[in-house]
Design a protein around this motif. Structure first.
Motif, short mmCIF file in Angstrom:
data_model
loop_
_atom_site.label_atom_id
_atom_site.label_comp_id
_atom_site.label_asym_id
_atom_site.label_seq_id
_atom_site.Cartn_x
_atom_site.Cartn_y
_atom_site.Cartn_z
N UNK A 97 0.80 -1.09 0.03
CA UNK A 97 0.50 0.09 -0.10
C UNK A 97 1.12 1.01 -0.48
N UNK A 98 -0.01 2.29 -0.36
CA UNK A 98 0.53 3.58 -0.43
C UNK A 98 1.07 4.08 0.98
N UNK A 158 -2.03 6.33 12.63
CA UNK A 158 -2.87 6.27 11.51
C UNK A 158 -2.31 5.27 11.22
N UNK A 159 -2.01 4.46 11.67
CA UNK A 159 -1.57 2.86 11.40
C UNK A 159 -2.42 2.04 12.04
N UNK A 160 -2.38 1.21 10.49
CA UNK A 160 -3.06 -0.98 11.39
C UNK A 160 -1.67 -1.05 10.96
N UNK A 161 -2.60 -2.76 11.76
CA UNK A 161 -1.92 -3.77 11.62
C UNK A 161 -0.65 -4.37 10.11
N UNK A 162 -1.02 -4.35 9.09
CA UNK A 162 -0.91 -4.06 7.55
C UNK A 162 -0.23 -3.50 7.58
N UNK A 163 -0.63 -1.60 7.76
CA UNK A 163 0.62 -0.35 7.09
C UNK A 163 2.05 -0.85 7.53
#
Length: 260
Positions: A52-53, A190-195
């Motif tokens: 992801x970006x 602003x981050x989730x685990x994927x990010x």
């Protein structure tokens, strides 16, 4: 006498033939090695394009937002636009280009003037004079990230600036990590685990590419040395990323200082 000359010429021809055969074998081996390297780098770039970006780059899409009160506290950790004037070598210009681009995003987030950044970045592009950047400029911002990355990569291969491509990517990666550590309580939510896991994976991919190029571009040993202390980054979720960034805060700052 004539027989001696014939024998000498024959021996000389045999020696030249052996040298030619050896050189041909070396060329073939070198070609295979380079081809193997290209396959590896192509694969790593495609893998990076699937991510992801980065949150720190995706500000314009509202992933990161600040309240009016938060915007009053301007960051003091950003590089000044004038840093571009200190970049002398081509490597330095590539590095500062991506680092200032990252910082301009944050300055924009805080409502700070960005005209100086735009001018500095434009000047760096003129100095760099690489068709690869022109190709990127022609792509649309809404184009998929993987296609934009691949376009930049392919044009860099054509221009013979693959080493500089990775210098720029590595510098931008370090700058994003540095920015994160400077306001972790604001930015990390602003981050989730994927990010969070992609932050780690992106760094691993960049570091692997740099290491792969060092045998062909010995000057890249310096950027490899800069990245090496950070190779322990392997977070798979937000909590792990937070712990690792806090632990590596000093090392990340040191890496950033070595790049500028």
């Amino acid at each position: 006498m004539a027989a001696s000359l014939v024998l000498l010429c024959a021996c000389g021809n045999n020696q030249n033939k052996k040298k030619s055969e050896t050189k041909t074998a070396e060329n073939i081996e070198e070609q295979y090695i380079k081809e193997d390297l290209k396959i590896k780098l192509d694969s790593l770039v495609k893998e990076m394009g699937r991510l992801s970006t980065p949150v720190m780059v995706n500000i314009q899409n509202g992933t990161l937002t600040l309240t009016d009160k938060e915007k009053q506290h301007k960051p003091s950790y950003l590089l000044p636009a004038s840093k571009a004037d200190e970049a002398i070598t081509l490597v330095e210009k590539y590095r500062i280009f991506t680092m200032l681009s990252c910082d301009m995003n944050i300055a924009n987030l805080y409502g700070m003037p960005v005209d100086d950044y735009k001018q500095a970045i434009a000047k760096l592009l003129v100095d760099i004079n690489n068709p690869a950047f022109n190709a990127i400029a022609e792509t649309k911002s809404q184009d998929p990230l993987d296609s934009r990355i691949m376009k930049f990569y392919e044009e860099s291969v054509k221009a013979g600036t693959l080493n500089l491509f990775w210098e720029a990517i590595a510098a931008g990666t370090v700058e994003q990590l540095y920015i994160l550590t400077q306001n972790i309580d604001k930015f990390l939510p602003c981050f989730d685990d994927q990010a969070a896991s992609e932050i780690s994976y992106r760094f691993i991919l960049v570091h692997e590419c740099v290491m792969s190029l060092v045998p062909y571009h010995p000057e890249m040993e310096q950027i490899h040395t800069v990245l090496a202390p950070l190779e322990v980054i392997n977070a798979t979720n937000v909590a792990e990323l937070r712990d690792q960034l806090l632990e590596l805060k000093g090392a990340i700052k040191n890496a950033r200082e070595q790049l500028i």
